[in-house]
Design a protein around this motif. Structure first.
Motif, short mmCIF file in Angstrom:
data_model
loop_
_atom_site.label_atom_id
_atom_site.label_comp_id
_atom_site.label_asym_id
_atom_site.label_seq_id
_atom_site.Cartn_x
_atom_site.Cartn_y
_atom_site.Cartn_z
N ARG A 141 0.84 -1.20 0.00
CA ARG A 141 0.00 0.00 0.00
C ARG A 141 0.87 1.25 0.00
N ASP A 142 0.37 2.31 -0.62
CA ASP A 142 1.15 3.55 -0.73
C ASP A 142 1.46 4.16 0.63
N ARG A 143 2.41 5.07 0.64
CA ARG A 143 2.97 5.60 1.88
C ARG A 143 1.96 6.34 2.75
N MET A 144 1.07 7.11 2.13
CA MET A 144 0.14 7.94 2.89
C MET A 144 -1.23 7.29 3.11
N PHE A 188 -13.37 8.34 16.37
CA PHE A 188 -12.73 9.22 15.40
C PHE A 188 -11.22 9.39 15.69
N THR A 189 -10.53 8.27 16.00
CA THR A 189 -9.08 8.34 16.24
C THR A 189 -8.27 7.72 15.12
N LYS A 190 -8.90 6.98 14.23
CA LYS A 190 -8.25 6.24 13.14
C LYS A 190 -7.14 5.33 13.68
N ALA A 191 -7.55 4.37 14.48
CA ALA A 191 -6.61 3.40 15.02
C ALA A 191 -5.93 2.65 13.89
N HIS A 217 2.96 -11.90 7.45
CA HIS A 217 4.14 -11.17 7.91
C HIS A 217 4.04 -9.74 7.39
N THR A 218 4.30 -8.77 8.24
CA THR A 218 4.22 -7.36 7.84
C THR A 218 5.57 -6.68 7.96
N HIS A 219 5.79 -5.73 7.08
CA HIS A 219 7.03 -4.95 7.07
C HIS A 219 6.70 -3.51 6.70
N THR A 220 7.13 -2.56 7.51
CA THR A 220 6.93 -1.14 7.21
C THR A 220 8.09 -0.64 6.37
N TYR A 221 7.80 -0.22 5.14
CA TYR A 221 8.86 0.27 4.26
C TYR A 221 8.99 1.79 4.27
N TRP A 222 7.99 2.46 4.87
CA TRP A 222 8.08 3.92 4.97
C TRP A 222 7.30 4.41 6.17
N SER A 223 7.88 5.36 6.88
CA SER A 223 7.19 6.09 7.93
C SER A 223 7.75 7.49 7.94
N LEU A 224 7.10 8.40 8.65
CA LEU A 224 7.55 9.80 8.65
C LEU A 224 8.95 9.89 9.26
N PRO A 225 9.93 10.35 8.50
CA PRO A 225 11.30 10.43 9.02
C PRO A 225 11.55 11.75 9.75
N ALA A 226 12.27 11.69 10.85
CA ALA A 226 12.68 12.91 11.57
C ALA A 226 14.10 13.27 11.12
N ARG A 227 14.21 14.41 10.44
CA ARG A 227 15.50 14.85 9.91
C ARG A 227 15.72 16.32 10.21
N HIS A 460 -1.69 14.33 12.83
CA HIS A 460 -2.53 14.65 11.68
C HIS A 460 -2.17 13.81 10.45
N LEU A 461 -0.87 13.59 10.25
CA LEU A 461 -0.43 12.89 9.05
C LEU A 461 -0.55 11.38 9.14
N THR A 462 -0.67 10.85 10.36
CA THR A 462 -0.80 9.40 10.52
C THR A 462 -2.18 8.99 11.02
N ARG A 463 -2.99 9.93 11.42
CA ARG A 463 -4.34 9.61 11.92
C ARG A 463 -5.42 10.39 11.16
N PHE A 464 -5.44 11.70 11.37
CA PHE A 464 -6.56 12.52 10.87
C PHE A 464 -6.68 12.47 9.35
N VAL A 465 -5.57 12.66 8.65
CA VAL A 465 -5.65 12.73 7.19
C VAL A 465 -6.11 11.41 6.59
N ARG A 466 -5.82 10.30 7.27
CA ARG A 466 -6.22 9.01 6.72
C ARG A 466 -7.74 8.85 6.72
N MET A 467 -8.41 9.44 7.68
CA MET A 467 -9.87 9.42 7.68
C MET A 467 -10.42 10.21 6.49
#
Length: 609
Positions: A141-144, A188-191, A217-227, A460-467
Motif C-alpha cells: 500500500r502507498d505511503r500515505m 474518530f481516532t483512526k486506530a 508477515h508485515t514490514h513497514t517500508y516507509w514512515s515519517l522520518p525525523a531529519r 494529523h499525518l498518521t491519523r486525521f488525514v487518513r480518515m
C-alpha cells in the motif's frame, strides 16, 4: 484507478471457487466500470475491476508474467506517477514491455527488485502480487494511505480487497461487528489497521504484507522520518514551489478528461493555478454549493465567509471552465443517496451532508471528467487548521481535532446507556492518544516548541488525514471518478514535516510556506483568505427533514436500531426547533439515520458484549 480483490488458500483448490471470486469482484464494479477480469490458480485467485486512465486499450488486468520458475500475477489499483522514468530504467536492465501502462511497469519492477519495488514508486497505489515461484502473496500500500486496502486472514490463507465489501462477499467471511469495531466508529481516532468488521484489518500505509504457508508477515517500508532542516526561509519556499510544480505536472498525466476541485481556499486554488499553467483553456473546475448559502451565510466557529466569491476570483484569474454544483435540502436528505454513500464507505459515518454533498459533487463531475485533482491534506502537511494555532488545544492532552471541537462531547451520546458504559469510549480515546504520541520520533536537541509541533503534525499525518483520504476515495470511486491528491506526495510531506514551526508560520499566519510558494498563481483575495473547511449547509430545512425521517424510524418499535440508539434521546431531538438546533444535535440525527440504513443494508451480526 481500479478495484482489486483476491483469495489465497494453501489447502483449498481455488480453481473450484470461481463463483465466489466473481461475486467478490462484482462488488468493485463502481470502482472499475470499464472492464472486469479474473485470474485463477489452485492456490490463488485474483479479481479486478478497471477504471481506464492510462493506456486505455493496453492496461487490462489481472496482469501476469511467466518465468522459468513459475507465474507472477498482479492486480493493481492506483497510479504510479513516475512510471515513465521507471520504465526507461527497467528497459535499460533488459525488461521488455508490451503495453504503455503503469501497471506493467510496477509488475516488472517487482520482477527486478522484489518487494523493494515499493521504494521506487511515487504515487497512490494498493496492489497484490501472487508469486508462484515462492508460493507467496505480496500486498503493498502507498505511503500515505491514499488507496484503501483490507485483508482477512483465514485458517489457511487470506482474503483481500480494496474495500471490506469485497471480502464480505466471500461466503467464508461472517459479517460480525464487535465492541472494538464500535469503539473506533464512535471515537474518530483512526486506530492503525482498524476495520469495523471483526477479523478484518487494513494493510497499513507504507506497509508490505506477505502471506505464505507460515502465516502473515508485515514490514513497514516507509514512515515519517525525523531529519534536521537546514534550508533558510527563501530556500525552503523555493523548494516547496519546485516540488509543487513537479507534483501537479506529474499528476495531470492521463489519457482521459481532467479537472480540479475548487473550493476557493488556498489549497485547491493553488492546485488550480498550477494546473492552469499546463492545461490552459482545457482546464475545468468544479465546486459544491447550497441553495441560498451565499446570500444567507452566517459565520460560525469554523467558517468566516462563504466560498463563492473566492471561487469566482480564481476561475476568472485562470480562465477555467467552471461549474457550481448547487444542492438543496431535498437532494441532501434523499435516503437513496445516503444509502449509496453508506454502501460506498461500508460504515455509518454520521457525517451527513458532508458525505452526501461530496458524493453528489463527484457524481456531477463524472459526467464531464474522469480524473480530478484535490487540495486534500494541505492542512495536515502545512498546518492549516485553526487548532494548530490554539495554545489550549496544544496542551489539551488528546487528539487536537477533538480538543478544538465540541463534537467529542457527542461521543456515544446517542447510544443506550448500558452500551455506552460497556464501550467506555473515553478510555479508548485516551489509550489511542497515548499510543499515537509514543510513535513519534524526535530529534536530539529539538526545542520544546518544535518537539510539541512535530507531535501535532505526526498525529494529523498518521491519523486525521487518513480518515479524510478514505472518505474522499470511497465517495469518488463510488461513481467511477479518480481523485488525485498532490499534497500527499511523500517528497513534499517529508520535506515540510521536518521544517521548523517558525518557518511554517514565518508570516504570522497558517500555511505560510504554501501561501508564499504559490501566491504567483493566486488572486489576492485568496492569498489573504483565512482557512475555511469543506462547506456544510446552513439551511434549517436540512435538519427539519432529518427530524421527519427520524420520526418515521421511531414509529418502528421493533427496529434493531434501538438495540443501539437511545429511543428517548431520539424522541427528544425530533421535537426541537430545527432553526435553533445545535450542531451536536444535528450530528446525532445524522448518525442515528446512518445506523438505521447501515443495519438494513449490511444486516451485521453484532457482538458488543
Amino acid at each position: 484507478m481500479c478495484g482489486i480483490t483476491g483469495w489465497v488458500s494453501f489447502e483449498t483448490d481455488l480453481s473450484r471457487e470461481r463463483a465466489a471470486l466473481d461475486a467478490m469482484t462484482e462488488t468493485m464494479a463502481c470502482r472499475g466500470p470499464d472492464d472486469s477480469g479474473t485470474w485463477v490458480a489452485p492456490e490463488a485467485a485474483l479479481g479486478h475491476r478497471r477504471l481506464a486512465i492510462i493506456d486505455l486499450p493496453g492496461g487490462r488486468q489481472p496482469m501476469s508474467v511467466t518465468t522459468p520458475n513459475g507465474e507472477v500475477a498482479m492486480v493493481y489499483s492506483g497510479e504510479t506517477y513516475n512510471f515513465t522514468e521507471l520504465r526507461a530504467e527497467l528497459i535499460g536492465k533488459g525488461h521488455r514491455f508490451i503495453t504503455e501502462s503503469d501497471t506493467e511497469v510496477v509488475l516488472h519492477g517487482y520482477l527486478e527488485w522484489g518487494e523493494a519495488v515499493a521504494d521506487h514508486l511515487n504515487g497512490m497505489y494498493a496492489f497484490a502480487i501472487w508469486d508462484a515461484r515462492d508460493r507467496k502473496l505480496v500486498m503493498i500500500r502507498d505511503r500515505m494511505g491514499i488507496k484503501p486496502f483490507y485483508y482477512h486472514p483465514t485458517r489457511d490463507g487470506v482474503i483481500f480487497g480494496s474495500e471490506p465489501k469485497a471480502i464480505l462477499a466471500n461466503p467464508r467471511v461472517r459479517k460480525v461487528v464487535d465492541a472494538d469495531g464500535f469503539r473506533e466508529l464512535f471515537s474518530f481516532t483512526k486506530a492503525p489497521g482498524w476495520s469495523l468488521w471483526k477479523g478484518m484489518t487494513e494493510v497499513e500505509p507504507g506497509t508490505i504484507v506477505r502471506v505464505d504457508e507460515d502465516g502473515v508477515h508485515t514490514h513497514t517500508y516507509w514512515s515519517l522520518p525525523a531529519r534536521p532542516h537546514t534550508d533558510d526561509q527563501e530556500t525552503t519556499v523555493a523548494r516547496v514551489r519546485e516540488l509543487m510544480n513537479d507534483i501537479v505536472e506529474r499528476q495531470l498525466v492521463a489519457d482521459v478528461p481532467r479537472c480540479v476541485l475548487l473550493s476557493g481556499g488556498l489549497d485547491s486554488s493553488a492546485i488550480t493555478g498550477l494546473a492552469a499553467a499546463s492545461l490552459g483553456e482545457q482546464l475545468r473546475t468544479f465546486s459544491v454549493d447550497f441553495v441560498g448559502q451565499e446570500e444567507n451565510f452566517t459565520p460560525d466557529e469554523m467558517r468566516d465567509t462563504p466560498d463563492s466569491p473566492f471561487i469566482r476570483d480564481v476561475a476568472k484569474l485562470v480562465g477555467s471552465a467552471h461549474q457550481d454544483v448547487v444542492l438543496d435540502p431535498q437532494a441532501l436528505t434523499d435516503p437513496s443517496v445516503r444509502r449509496a454513500m453508506i454502501t460506498a464507505r461500508d460504515i455509518p459515518s454520521g457525517m451527513g451532508d458532508l458525505d452526501v454533498s461530496l458524493y453528489l459533487l463527484f457524481k456531477a463531475i463524472r459526467a464531464e471528467s474522469t480524473v480530478a485533482l484535490s487540495g486534500e491534506s494541505a492542512d495536515e502537511v502545512f498546518g492549516g487548521y485553526r487548532w494548530f494555532h490554539d495554545e489550549n488545544v496544544r496542551n489539551a492532552g488528546t487528539f487536537p481535532w477533538m480538543a478544538f471541537s465540541t463534537g467529542h462531547d457527542m461521543r456515544g451520546a446517542i447510544l443506550r446507556e448500558e452500551l455506552r458504559k460497556r464501550l467506555d469510549l473515553d478510555s479508548y480515546v485516551s489509550d489511542q492518544y497515548s499510543s499515537a504520541v509514543a510513535a513519534v520520533q524526535h530529534l536530539d536537541g529539538e526545542s520544546e516548541t518544535d518537539s510539541r509541533m512535530r507531535t501535532f503534525f505526526h498525529l494529523h499525518l498518521t491519523r486525521f488525514v487518513r480518515m479524510l483520504l478514505d472518505r474522499k476515495d470511497r465517495a469518488s470511486m463510488a461513481v467511477g471518478l479518480e481523485v488525485r491528491v498532490p499534497f500527499c506526495d511523500h517528497r513534499l510531506v517529508e520535506y515540510v514535516y521536518n521544517t521548523p514551526w517558525s518557518l511554517k508560520t514565518f508570516d504570522g499566519r497558517e500555511k505560510s510556506l504554501l501561501r508564499h510558494a504559490t501566491k504567483h498563481v493566486l488572486p489576492q483575495s485568496v492569498v489573504d483568505r483565512v482557512k475555511s473547511p469543506y462547506p456544510s449547509t446552513q439551511d434549517p430545512g436540512y435538519a427539519a427533514e432529518l427530524q421527519r425521517q427520524a420520526k418515521d424510524i421511531l414509529a418502528e418499535p421493533g427496529n434493531p436500531l434501538f438495540d443501539l440508539v437511545d429511543r428517548a434521546w431520539l424522541s427528544d431531538i425530533v421535537e426541537r426547533d430545527p432553526v435553533t438546533m445545535t450542531t451536536l444535535a444535528r450530528h446525532g440525527l445524522d448518525r442515528s439515520i446512518d445506523l438505521y440504513h447501515w443495519l438494513d443494508i449490511y444486516r451485521p451480526e453484532l457482538a458488543l458484549s
